[in-house]
Design an enzyme around this catalytic site. Structure first.
Site, PDB file in Angstrom:
ATOM      1  N   GLY A 651      11.714  40.111  21.867  1.00  0.00           N
ATOM      2  CA  GLY A 651      11.566  39.870  23.172  1.00  0.00           C
ATOM      3  C   GLY A 651      10.334  38.583  23.174  1.00  0.00           C
ATOM      4  O   GLY A 651      10.361  37.701  23.958  1.00  0.00           O
ATOM      5  N   GLU A 652       9.600  38.666  22.065  1.00  0.00           N
ATOM      6  CA  GLU A 652       8.526  37.603  22.274  1.00  0.00           C
ATOM      7  C   GLU A 652       8.991  36.384  21.840  1.00  0.00           C
ATOM      8  O   GLU A 652       9.593  35.978  20.665  1.00  0.00           O
ATOM      9  CB  GLU A 652       7.516  38.153  21.399  1.00  0.00           C
ATOM     10  CG  GLU A 652       6.504  39.214  21.791  1.00  0.00           C
ATOM     11  CD  GLU A 652       5.451  39.786  20.910  1.00  0.00           C
ATOM     12  OE1 GLU A 652       4.728  38.887  20.450  1.00  0.00           O
ATOM     13  OE2 GLU A 652       5.480  40.899  20.439  1.00  0.00           O
TER      14      GLU A 652
END
Length: 1676
Positions: A651-652
């Protein structure tokens, strides 16, 4: 008519068939319309008249029997014309004719391939096929008939396209048939053709036996709706008629010819010419024409089954029916397939390439029939071809079965039922189950099929979890539950039967090979054994036998790998570390990357997270992972899609950034001309990811347009724009088809279970396959299919796929580890929740099989878990809640006990507890009084009361009864509570009582026979099992008996029964059983509850009586072991009743079975010995009574087999002699000891040589006196004298004088009577062990003086009362001793010193009696042995006396010193000196008293001492007088020493003036006579002087030698000096000395006068002696 038909068609056989048919055609045809047909028929009929069969070789003619081919053309032409006429009336006879020509083998010896219009037979078949299109019902059937007979005929060979054409025609009849019946017939005909074609392909020959198709089986999955009443029967007979038509040809001779030589097609003839049979050729090539055709047909069927409806017409029913039919035919083929499909590469590959692909494609359809067919085909593959299709089955099992099985919440009912039925089938085949586990669960590459199946069945059996939403109705859920339980039961049952089979094989032919070499030599025969259940023989190429050890390694490896994967899915770094540490993954980044890429079960998000880590190692792994892709010639979108299939991006943004950066670099490296730089690719990649999220995320409302996308990517190519078309195409790709991972769709499934539930292998793809909207056929998704095909090809091309076979039952351990938990859960939950008879009985059956398997392979924990479960489900511990299923559980327990008793070990305890509870309930039901009423320990009054209440009415008859035992049971307890009613009391409602009573009726189903059968059956248990059984029974019995509220004896009575049943086992086993039982009997015999203890002892008595019936051989110790519990309880029990009971039991046993008692005597005597020492008089007398009888009447039996028991008997009698209750008993016992001695002397102990040796080696009597010097093993008879004599010896110290005397007399009588039997060395022992201990007080006194223990009176440890013999006993003892010594002097001569020491000890005694006895005895000894004694011996006697005289001196001196220290109250002392503080006054007085006492004691000791010294001096004088002639210098010098020491001692004593004064003062205070100190001095000097004088007179020579005279003179001098000192003259001159002169002095005190008077005789003696000396001596 018959004559007419006979003439029709002429003489040829074909004419017989053609003639009547053509005639019928002519009659039926419309002449106008078909005039040319009529004329053709007629001309042929005419021709037939003239034709006859070829005489030479009618069978070789082609294509018609006996006729030339030109004739055949002509004859068949009208038939073809008739078939093409299209008139049903004409068609019927024409088709019938064709049928007969084919089925009678008249059309023959030709091969029909394809549109070979030159071939008349092809044209015939072609015209037949075309008839089917007319749509007439009868014609359709006739066509089917002809086509099947053509295919069936062994005389012609239909090949290739022609065969396909025929099949297609039948297909068409099926799809467009006029009636349901016709369609069924068409389907059946097709199925029959398949069987024929493929049977021929297997056998590689046209002439084969094949089976008829079963129509009802064929309609199992579909077309039931076509059945019009009796269509199935019709179709079946239709098929049978065609297939069996050859049995009714026109005449028998023809049929024989046919069968003998019609079936060779050309190719076969050709083969023969080459000199090879077809079969050989087949083996060489494997691809004969017959097989080629089969192969082609198979391929076509598979392709047909993969046809999908087009998008325009999605509901194409015809297509669907065709597809289903193809699958059904494939199912028929696989169902009848033989070994060629496994051994022949080509056929096996056909299955892999075509059939498996068909299964795969069709698995996505939601059509139930198709799913059922797929399952059926899968079953065929699994049961027959699993060895060749390992990888494929590894894909299909999860896809078809596990997927449906694991769907608990929203399954399709029919689908899941199909799967459960299939699993039931699978689980009945034990070999499949074992193979599945070995090849999948133990293989890292494969899914855990077995494990997942079992856990899936468990989930189904438990039903949807509470609170979840499910689409199932309760009834459906119940059905699933019961079915899955049934499958689990079948699985464990199969495991058991496989194990039994392997063990049987193992027993029949134990493994002859030591290593694996032989294994590989002959896989076939081993496999035969292993697979006898199933004709699946793995082809030797691809299978190998595997032993359990390697499997264990593989299984462990797999489990460890799975652990690593699970860890990775929680914490990626940890998981990788673990996998590296266990060496599942290498330590290089490339290896880790490859692992992440290829291993299934890894969580894709976690892989993404791991790649995004900033640490060095994960970065390297990510780089290696990206570098492993080859993006050459791939479009950018396709490359990203390909790249992202294996993991989910984190997600980052930073993490995504790192990954995409690397991807761009790699893409540009693979496609150098794609972009100007990697930056471009990087930005574009990022854009594509954003677009993908934007387009497919439901949360994003405003979607990005194509223009937005293009605008966003302006100027990214080094400031330039990328082509808009390119970006537009990329945009369309992404929006239409989301980029997602393989297994994205498996997420819902992976939530359901653990990581094991993910498919290993092809999980991602298959999940996608299943996720397809079910109606939409898979054809739409070409990419997916392509990918699965790649996987298939990849899997099947792996040549190293090995199929393992196992014959070692040890593999079951791993299987049980996997399945026991789920099974236990499923069975117990079902038992608990369901009352369905079928379901509960299934569960109990399952538990029985599970116990069987776990017990046999020794998995104790698992076995105990199953046994405990079934034991708890008996509900015997809370009978009020019982139902029928609980009674069934009791039955199951009983059958487990009987079937698997040999392997139950500790689990017996649960089973026996159940039986005990069961019996308790039965008794309550019958109204029998409880055991407690008999075992209660109550006083007589309450006992009477209980008896009146005890007649409980039968519960069943009289209804409720509030009696405490029933109440306790009705309230129930927990399973583990020992007794039934330990729980706190609560009220019991009448309802509960009533339900309890009705439950007691349920228990009537199990008779007491079944219950007792288990115990009776115990004699069939093996040796380990019976020991375990007895242990458990003892444990249960113990808890029954110890119940505080309700002690019971059920198990105790059973113990006695079991012991009875098993008494005849071999000694070795019986002794193990008995060691358990004896501990139990002892423990319970010592129980606090007296009634219980009595009951147990009585049970033991029954057993012992029974046991004593058996003969025992010599030297065994078995009876002794058996009776030992009696002895132990006797010794330890605190209860008089028990001890008395034991004595009575033993007495009864011994007296009634005396002939059989052998080693048992030892225990018998142990019991009596314990009884003899008892505190109860009654017990002692009772025991002695029996003892008396034994010794009197049965003495020979005692030592009959084991002489050692004599010792025990003696010990026992000796214990009786110590009895303090009744001296008669003691005296009788002594008399018996005398009797024993007589027996012993007579050689009454029969004893064989062997036992002599044995006993000598085991020192049995641990009597201290018999120390290491004793080596009596030379003659063991002597050995038995020891305990007898030493026992009597100890008795001489009895406090009762009668016993002492009796013991002394008996002891010395025995020695006197039988001493002649003893050799001299043994006498040494007799003295040490029996004689010296009697007189040990004499030694002790001597020691006491040595130790200067002046105050201790002589006490013997044996006699705490410190009694010393009375004079009578001493006299007797001394006399006996001397008698014995004199009697056996020659033997016992070495003991002279000891004897004399004893007598000296007597003499030394301060008491009058013993000392005089000692003197008398010594004198007698000297007198009797006078002539025999040697000089040394005399010297020894005198030395002993000297020692006696001297031994007490040091102690005496010390005693006198204490007098000095004593302060006496001085009468003359002034009183003021006495005044001290009042406190010390008291003390003073006390101490004065004490002092006086002490001095009084000292005075008496002194008197005794003086008396002894004088007595010794006297004895020496007497002995000297007796033997003076024979005395030598040595002896005389000893005598001199004695006299001089005594004289000097007396003088020394007298010279202590202060002491003497002090003593006189005390004596006057105490009013006792003074010690005769002066007398002592006088007497001792007198004896000394006399002795010297005698010497001088009697032995002058000796005197000269020793200078006696000088000694005499000096003594005289000393005496006179003493006298003068006393009278106060002081020292006088020498002259004065020689002339006695009297002077007058002052008068002396009265005491002095007395003393002088006393001394006067001595002075006179001196004078006389001096006067008697010779003159010269005198002068000197």
């Amino acid at each position: 008519m018959s004559s007419a038909s006979q003439t029709l068609g002429g003489a040829s056989r074909c004419g017989w068939v053609l003639g009547p048919s053509l005639d019928k055609i002519i009659k039926n045809v419309a002449w106008r319309k078909h005039s040319h047909l009529v004329s053709a028929c007629k001309s042929v009929l005419d021709k037939l008249e003239s034709l006859a069969d070829d005489a030479s070789d009618p069978t070789s003619c082609s294509p018609l029997y006996g006729l030339s081919s030109s004739d055949a053309e002509i004859l068949l032409q009208p038939l073809i014309m008739a078939l093409e006429s299209g008139s049903p009336k004409v068609l019927e006879p024409a088709l019938d004719c064709a049928f007969r020509l084919f089925s009678f083998g008249l059309i023959r010896s030709c091969e029909i391939k394809d549109d070979d219009s030159s071939s008349i037979i092809f044209r015939l078949i072609d015209s037949v096929c075309k008839c089917a299109a007319l749509g007439d019902e009868a014609v359709e059937l006739a066509v089917l008939k002809v086509l099947l007979s053509a295919v069936r005929s062994p005389c012609i060979y239909i090949r290739g396209d022609c065969l396909v054409y025929i099949v297609r025609s039948c297909y068409n009849v099926y799809l467009g048939g006029h009636s349901g019946t016709n369609q069924i017939c068409a389907k059946s005909v097709l199925a029959q053709m398949m069987i024929i074609v493929f049977t021929r392909a297997e056998e590689n020959s046209l002439l084969v036996d094949f089976k008829n198709v079963s129509v009802s089986e064929l309609l199992e999955f579909s077309d039931r709706n076509l059945n019009e009443g009796s269509s199935i029967q019709f179709a079946q007979s239709f098929i049978n008629e065609i297939v069996e038509a050859k049995d009714s040809p026109p005449d028998a001779r023809l049929s024989l010819d046919m069968q003998n030589g019609c079936y060779y097609p050309e190719e076969k003839k050709a083969d023969e010419e080459n000199g090879e049979s077809v079969n050989e050729v087949a083996d060489l090539s494997g691809y004969s024409k017959v097989r080629e055709d089969g192969f082609m047909l198979y391929k076509n069927l598979c392709k047909l089954s993969m046809k999908f409806s087009s998008q325009e017409n999605p509901d194409d029913q015809i297509l669907l029916r065709g597809k289903i039919l193809s699958l059904e035919l494939l199912n028929v083929i696989m169902g009848n397939a033989g070994p060629i499909w496994r051994t022949n590469e080509r056929f096996l590959n056909a299955v892999k390439q075509y059939l498996c692909m068909s299964l795969l494609k069709n698995s996505a359809l939601s059509v139930m029939t198709i799913f059922q067919l797929l399952c059926s085909i899968f079953w065929n593959l699994l049961s027959k071809f699993r060895s060749g299709l390992k990888s494929e089955i590894g894909i299909f099992f999860p896809m078809l079965i596990l997927r449906v099985l694991e769907n608990v919440l929203q399954p399709s009912f029919l689908q899941k039922m199909t799967v459960l039925n299939l699993l039931e089938k699978i689980s009945q085949d034990s070999q499949i189950i074992i193979d599945t586990f070995v090849n999948y669960d133990c293989d890292v590459e494969a899914p855990n099929v077995f494990e997942r199946t079992v856990s899936g069945l468990l989930k189904t059996a438990l039903g949807p979890p509470p609170g979840s939403i499910t689409s199932l109705s309760p009834a459906q859920d119940m059905t699933f539950r019961h079915e899955s339980v049934k499958c689990l039961v079948r699985i464990i049952k199969s495991m058991g039967s496989w194990m039994d089979q392997q063990m049987k094989i193992g027993e029949m032919n134990p493994p002859k090979f030591s290593d694996n070499e032989n294994l590989t030599d002959s896989p076939a025969n081993l496999i035969d054994d292993a697979y006898s259940a199933d004709y699946e023989l793995p082809s030797e190429a691809s299978s190998e036998f595997s032993d359990a050890a390697t499997l264990e390694q593989r299984r462990a490896y797999k489990l460890e790998l799975q652990k690593g994967v699970a860890l990775f899915n929680k914490k990626p770094t940890k998981g990788i570390e673990f996998l590296m540490s266990t060496q599942k993954v290498g330590s290089f980044p490339e290896e880790v990357a490859s692992f992440l890429k290829s291993t299934s079960g890894l969580n894709e998000s976690m892989i993404g997270d791991y790649f995004g880590e900033r640490e060095e190692f994960p970065m390297k792994v990510m780089h290696a992972y990206v570098d492993s892709f080859n993006f050459e010639k791939m479009g950018f979108g396709e490359a990203i899609r390909f790249f992202l299939r294996g993991f989910r991006l984190p997600g980052e943004a930073q993490k995504i950034d790192r990954i995409m950066e690397k991807f761009a670099e790699r893409y540009c490296k693979c496609n150098p001309n794609s972009f100007t730089s990697a930056d471009t690719a990087y930005v574009l990649a990022y854009s594509v990811i954003m677009l993908n999220t934007d387009a497919h995320n439901t949360m994003v409302k405003d979607k990005m347009t194509k223009a937005d996308f293009i605008r966003n990517n302006r100027g990214i190519d080094d400031g330039k724009d990328l082509p808009e078309d390119y970006l537009g195409a990329l945009y369309d790709q992404i929006v239409k088809n989301e980029i997602k991972m393989n297994a994205e769709s498996s997420a819902p499934q992976s939530k359901q279970g653990n990581s094991l539930n993910k498919l290993l292998g092809l999980d991602g793809i298959l999940n996608l396959v299943w996720k397809q909207s079910e109606e939409k056929p898979l054809g739409a998704n070409g990419y997916l299919i392509r990918h699965i095909q790649e996987q298939f090809i990849a899997k099947s091309s792996k040549s190293e796929v090995v199929y393992y076979a196992v014959a070692d039952p040890a593999i079951l351990r791993f299987m049980v580890e996997v399945c026991w938990g789920p099974m236990l859960a499923a069975f117990s939950v079902t038992l608990d929740q369901s009352d369905d008879k079928e379901a509960t009985s299934q569960c109990l059956q399952g538990i029985r099989h599970a116990v069987h398997v776990t017990a046999m392979i020794g998995m104790q924990t698992q076995r105990d878990a199953f046994v405990t479960t079934v034991a708890k489900f008996t509900y015997l511990h809370c009978a009020a809640d019982m139902k029928q299923k609980n009674v069934d559980a009791v039955k199951a327990i009983i059958s487990i006990a009987i079937e698997d008793g040999n392997y139950l070990q500790e689990a017996w305890e649960h089973i026996l507890t159940c039986l005990s509870r069961f019996e308790h309930l039965q008794l309550l039901g019958e109204g029998a009084p409880s055991d407690a009423s008999f075992l209660s320990t109550s006083n007589p009054e309450s006992e009477e009361k209980t008896l009146t209440n005890a007649s409980y009415p039968s519960l069943k008859k009289k209804g409720t009864l509030q009696n405490p035992a029933v109440m306790a049971v009705v309230r129930g307890g927990s399973y583990d509570s020992t007794s039934v009613g330990v729980n706190p009391p609560g009220l019991v409602t009448p309802d509960q009582i009533n339900s309890f009573i009705s439950n007691l009726y349920l228990l009537d189903q199990i008779g007491s026979f079944e219950l007792n059968h288990i115990f009776a059956h115990s004699q069939r248990l093996n040796s380990d099992a019976i020991v375990a059984f007895v242990k458990a029974l003892c444990k249960v019995s113990m808890s029954e008996l110890q119940s505080p509220t309700d002690p019971r004896v059920f198990s105790l009575t059973k113990i006695v029964e079991v012991a009875h049943y098993n008494m005849n086992r071999i000694r070795l086993v019986w002794s193990r059983i008995w060691s358990v039982l004896s501990e139990f009997f002892v423990a319970v015999g010592l129980s606090e509850n007296l009634s219980v203890a009595i009951f147990v002892m009585d049970s033991l008595r029954q057993l012992a009586m029974k046991f004593l019936e058996r003969e025992e051989l010599a030297n065994y110790n078995f009876q002794n072991e058996f009776l030992r519990p009696f002895a132990v309880v006797m010794q330890k029990s605190c209860s008089t009743e028990i001890r008395e009971l034991i004595v009575r039991c033993i007495s009864q046993m011994v007296l009634s079975r005396v002939n059989n008692v052998k080693s048992g005597w030892k225990s018998v005597f142990m019991v009596f010995t314990a009884a003899a020492a008892d505190e109860r008089k009654s017990i002692v007398l009772l025991a002695f009574e029996t003892m008396e009888k034994i010794v009197r009447e049965y003495f020979p039996y005692i030592t009959e087999t084991e002489t050692l028991t004599f010792t025990d008997c003696v010990k026992c009698l000796i214990t009786f002699t110590n009895s303090r209750f009744n001296s008669d008993v003691s005296l009788n016992a002594i008399a018996f000891l005398r009797f024993c001695a007589v027996k012993l002397a007579d050689g009454g102990l029969a004893c064989n040589e062997k036992s002599k040796r044995d006993y000598s080696s085991s020192p049995f009597v641990k009597d201290d006196a018999w120390d290491s010097q004793m080596c009596i093993d030379k003659d063991d008879q002597l050995y038995f004298w020891v305990p007898l004599l030493s026992g009597l010896s100890r008795l001489t110290w009895d406090p009762r004088s009668a016993i002492r005397k009796s013991a002394l007399e008996v002891l010395f009588n025995i020695l006197k009577d039988h001493g002649h039997l003893f050799p001299s060395p043994f006498w040494v022992n007799v003295f040490n062990c029996a004689i010296y201990p009697i007189f040990s007080f004499t030694f002790e006194r001597k020691d006491a003086h040595k130790e200067n223990d002046c105050f201790s009176l002589n006490s013997r440890p044996l006699h705490p009362d410190g009694s010393i013999w009375d004079s009578g006993t001493s006299v007797v003892a001394a006399e006996c001793l001397v008698d014995l010594f004199v009697n056996f002097f020659d033997m016992v001569r070495p003991q002279l010193h000891g004897v004399v020491s004893i007598l000296a000890g007597f003499i030394r005694s301060p008491v009058q009696g013993p000392s005089s006895a000692g003197v008398a005895a010594l004198m007698r000894l000297a007198a009797d042995l006078q002539g025999n004694l040697l000089e040394e011996e005399w010297r020894d006697i005198f030395l002993c006396l000297k020692e006696a005289a001297g031994s007490s001196l040091p102690g005496f001196v010390k005693l006198l010193k204490t007098v000095d220290s004593i302060e006496l109250p001085d009468v003359a002392r002034p009183s003021n000196e006495m005044e001290l503080s009042s406190g010390s006054e008291v003390i003073n007085d006390g101490s004065d008293d004490d002092n006086l006492q002490t001095v009084a004691y000292i005075v008496s000791r002194m008197k005794g001492h003086i008396a002894v010294q004088l007595l010794i001096s006297q004895v020496v004088t007497d002995l000297y007088k007796m033997h003076w002639q024979s005395l030598s210098i040595k002896i005389v010098s000893v005598l001199l020493e004695i006299y001089s020491s005594i004289a000097s001692h007396s003088h020394e004593l007298n010279s202590q003036v202060t002491l003497v004064l002090k003593l006189e003062k005390i004596c006057s205070m105490l009013e006792i006579s003074d010690p005769p100190i002066v007398h002592f001095e006088n007497e001792s000097y007198k004896n000394y002087l006399n002795f010297l004088h005698d010497l001088l007179v009697n032995s002058p020579s000796l005197s000269d030698e020793m200078n006696v005279e000088a000694e005499l003179v000096s003594v005289c001098k000393k005496v006179l000096q003493i006298y003068l000192d006393c009278s106060g003259f002081g020292h006088v001159s020498r002259e004065a000395f020689n002339k006695p002169m009297v002077h007058c002095f002052l008068p002396l005190g009265s005491a002095k006068k007395e003393e002088l008077a006393a001394r006067t005789p001595l002075v006179l003696l001196v004078m006389q002696i001096l006067g008697s000396l010779e003159r010269n001596s005198f002068r000197s």
